[in-house]
Design an enzyme around this catalytic site. Structure first.
Site, PDB file in Angstrom:
ATOM      1  N   HIS A 225       5.071   1.168   7.376  1.00  0.00           N
ATOM      2  CA  HIS A 225       3.769   0.519   7.218  1.00  0.00           C
ATOM      3  C   HIS A 225       3.892  -0.848   6.540  1.00  0.00           C
ATOM      4  CE1 HIS A 225      -0.606   0.524   5.793  1.00  0.00           C
ATOM      5  NE2 HIS A 225      -0.681   0.706   7.099  1.00  0.00           N
ATOM      6  N   LYS A 227       4.631  -4.858   5.851  1.00  0.00           N
ATOM      7  CA  LYS A 227       4.389  -6.108   6.564  1.00  0.00           C
ATOM      8  C   LYS A 227       5.167  -7.192   5.820  1.00  0.00           C
ATOM      9  CE  LYS A 227       0.285  -3.616   6.797  1.00  0.00           C
ATOM     10  NZ  LYS A 227       0.681  -2.608   7.757  1.00  0.00           N
ATOM     11  N   ASP A 232      13.969 -18.439   6.399  1.00  0.00           N
ATOM     12  CA  ASP A 232      15.071 -19.171   5.757  1.00  0.00           C
ATOM     13  C   ASP A 232      15.360 -18.678   4.349  1.00  0.00           C
ATOM     14  OD1 ASP A 232      15.453 -20.718   7.991  1.00  0.00           O
ATOM     15  OD2 ASP A 232      14.247 -22.403   7.274  1.00  0.00           O
ATOM     16  N   HIS A 405      -9.884  -4.239   5.452  1.00  0.00           N
ATOM     17  CA  HIS A 405      -8.536  -3.658   5.526  1.00  0.00           C
ATOM     18  C   HIS A 405      -7.672  -4.079   4.343  1.00  0.00           C
ATOM     19  CE1 HIS A 405      -4.504  -2.999   7.587  1.00  0.00           C
ATOM     20  NE2 HIS A 405      -5.125  -1.857   7.824  1.00  0.00           N
ATOM     21  N   LYS A 407      -5.866  -4.350   0.743  1.00  0.00           N
ATOM     22  CA  LYS A 407      -5.367  -3.384  -0.235  1.00  0.00           C
ATOM     23  C   LYS A 407      -5.072  -4.152  -1.525  1.00  0.00           C
ATOM     24  CE  LYS A 407      -3.445  -2.281   4.046  1.00  0.00           C
ATOM     25  NZ  LYS A 407      -4.382  -1.361   4.582  1.00  0.00           N
ATOM     26  N   ASP A 412      -8.630  -6.584 -15.350  1.00  0.00           N
ATOM     27  CA  ASP A 412      -8.965  -7.425 -16.508  1.00  0.00           C
ATOM     28  C   ASP A 412      -8.758  -8.919 -16.281  1.00  0.00           C
ATOM     29  OD1 ASP A 412      -9.543  -5.067 -17.776  1.00  0.00           O
ATOM     30  OD2 ASP A 412      -7.736  -5.029 -19.013  1.00  0.00           O
TER      31      ASP A 412
END
Length: 487
Positions: A225, A227, A232, A405, A407, A412
């Site tokens: 899952h 990404k 470089d 979508h 996450k 604080d």
């Protein structure tokens, strides 16, 4: 006639008994936590025969050989690179005040769990739309001189997917090293031949952990899952976006797509590079296709920015739920507020209790979820937990302008997390994930400003509004909650 019915009854009873014995053997032969054990017993016993078909998709674990390979490749030839990285960054000073002490303890947690180093001088850019993200990312891929490393759960054979493939083919033809790692289930419908043109031009592409064919290896669990994009060895991307037209808001079903992704320049890229190489080497067969750690970590000689962060990865190859423990660390460290965005709100008991304790302690706990489902059972379970948390003093928002979508977790105005991991069982235990944990008030403040802007496109869900839902909807929510450990 009576004899016929007797035979039928005995036949059905035999099937039920065999099903019960098989269910007990199937569930208990592998080590699981107690919640998942009972959930699978429920499925296998209440839905005879069909339950085992469901188990084939959702319940089977990866073979120990693959998990051991994952562990081996994570450590293989990497210690020298880790040591080199650590020498380049200054350890955090002795704590002089509470904030620094909290930073230090969180850093130590991830150094202990994940051997994750602290990178202190990063430039971080936040993207919330696919249009802006892919425009910048593709421009930098086009300008790559040495290497392009790409790892996504989803790379679809659609407009944006084909645009990326064409760009990578051109870069491979120019002599740039191109490696693409994708999840076969997340990229459903994309055949290996999709990358033949890239391979012909000297590039590489492979499925995560060599899942050869979904017909024979059709686990819905234990997916890649993550990404990750590294260009470089100097520029990295991490967050919630995948490669597909829906992430540009082109699918009417979802509408505008609202996500959060980070562009990182600085030593934090090392953490992404390290993770990609470990995943790549665990997935390829040929020795000549292995990526060797030594060549992919250019020396960082300048301070690109002021953001300190750690890249933290977790997955079922380890019993340590590293990102979940990081979430718990942030929640328990909060003194004023906890703001969270997640498409799937299905926390285990430890996270649920931590949120409850925070809310009852007077901390401002806000959680934003989508207003619409992309997976029916998952969304109903999300509604169940959202309802439960409203009763504990947590403010729940449903984002109305398309599909949420992102996450993210902000604490604080001082610490934050952005990555691929949702606030659910699947991200905690079943999938391979990666998050950036950020120790910087400026970056956290920007994320909180985005959260506040999103509130303008959201509705508050109160306990009363949940109570007014239909009995049928409440039943679906409660039933889905029973299955939450395996969703």
């Amino acid at each position: 006639m009576a004899l016929t019915w007797t035979i039928i009854r005995w036949f059905l009873l035999t099937i039920v008994l065999i099903n019960e014995v098989a269910a007990i053997y199937t569930v208990f032969r592998e080590k699981r936590d107690i919640a998942a054990t009972w959930a699978w017993l429920l499925v296998l016993t209440l839905i005879p025969v069909i339950g085992f078909i469901i188990y084939a998709f959702l319940g089977r674990k990866l073979p120990h050989r693959r998990l051991n390979l994952m562990k081996t490749q994570t450590q293989l030839r990497i210690q020298e690179a880790i040591d080199r990285q650590k020498r380049q960054f200054i350890n955090m000073p002795k704590p002089r005040h509470t904030t620094t002490q909290i930073y230090r303890r969180t850093v130590m947690l991830f150094q202990s769990l994940d051997d994750s180093f602290l990178s202190q001088h990063n430039q971080v850019t936040i993207y919330t739309t696919g249009q802006e993200l892919f425009a910048r990312m593709f421009d930098e891929i086009a300008a790559a001189k040495e290497s392009i490393h790409i790892e996504f759960y989803t790379i679809y054979n659609d407009q944006i997917g084909n645009r990326l493939r064409t760009l990578l083919e051109r870069k491979a033809a120019e002599g740039v090293e191109v490696r693409v790692l994708y999840d076969s289930w997340g990229s459903m419908g994309v055949r290996q031949s999709f990358y033949d043109g890239l391979r012909e031009r000297g590039g590489y592409a492979t499925q995560f952990l060599l899942t050869h064919n979904n017909l024979f290896d059709f686990r819905l669990n234990y997916r890649d899952h993550r990404k990750i994009v590294v260009i470089d060895g100097k520029v990295g991307y991490v967050g919630g976006f995948n490669i597909g037209d829906q992430y540009l808001g082109r699918l009417p079903k979802f509408g505008p797509w609202r996500d959060t992704h980070l562009r990182v320049v600085g030593g934090g890229v090392y953490g992404l590079q390290r993770r990609f190489i470990g995943d790549w080497n665990a997935s390829v067969r040929s020795e000549e296709k292995l990526a060797h750690y030594r060549q992919y970590f250019p020396e960082i000689k300048v301070k690109h920015g002021s953001t300190a962060l750690q890249m933290v990865s977790s997955g079922p190859e380890s019993e340590q739920e590293k990102i979940k423990l990081g979430y718990l660390r942030l929640i328990n460290a909060a003194q004023d507020h906890i703001w969270i965005q997640t498409p799937y709100l299905i926390p285990d008991d430890s996270v649920l209790d931590a949120l409850r304790v925070a809310a009852h302690s007077g901390i401002d706990v806000r959680i934003m979820i989508p207003c619409k489902p992309d997976h029916p059972f998952v969304y109903r379970a999300t509604e169940y937990y959202a309802h439960a948390l409203t009763s504990e003093g947590v403010t729940i928002y449903t984002y109305q302008r398309g599909f949420l979508h992102a996450k993210t977790m902000m604490i604080d105005g001082k610490m934050a997390s952005v990555g691929s991991a949702n606030l659910d069982f699947r991200s905690f235990k079943l999938n391979f994930e990666i998050n950036a944990f950020i120790y910087d008030s400026d970056t956290t403040d920007l994320l909180e400003q985005i959260f506040v802007n999103d509130i303008r496109n959201s509705r508050v869900k109160t306990a009363a509004s949940f109570d007014q839902q239909s009995h049928w909807l409440h039943f679906k929510q409660r039933f889905s909650r029973l299955l939450s450990p395996i969703l």
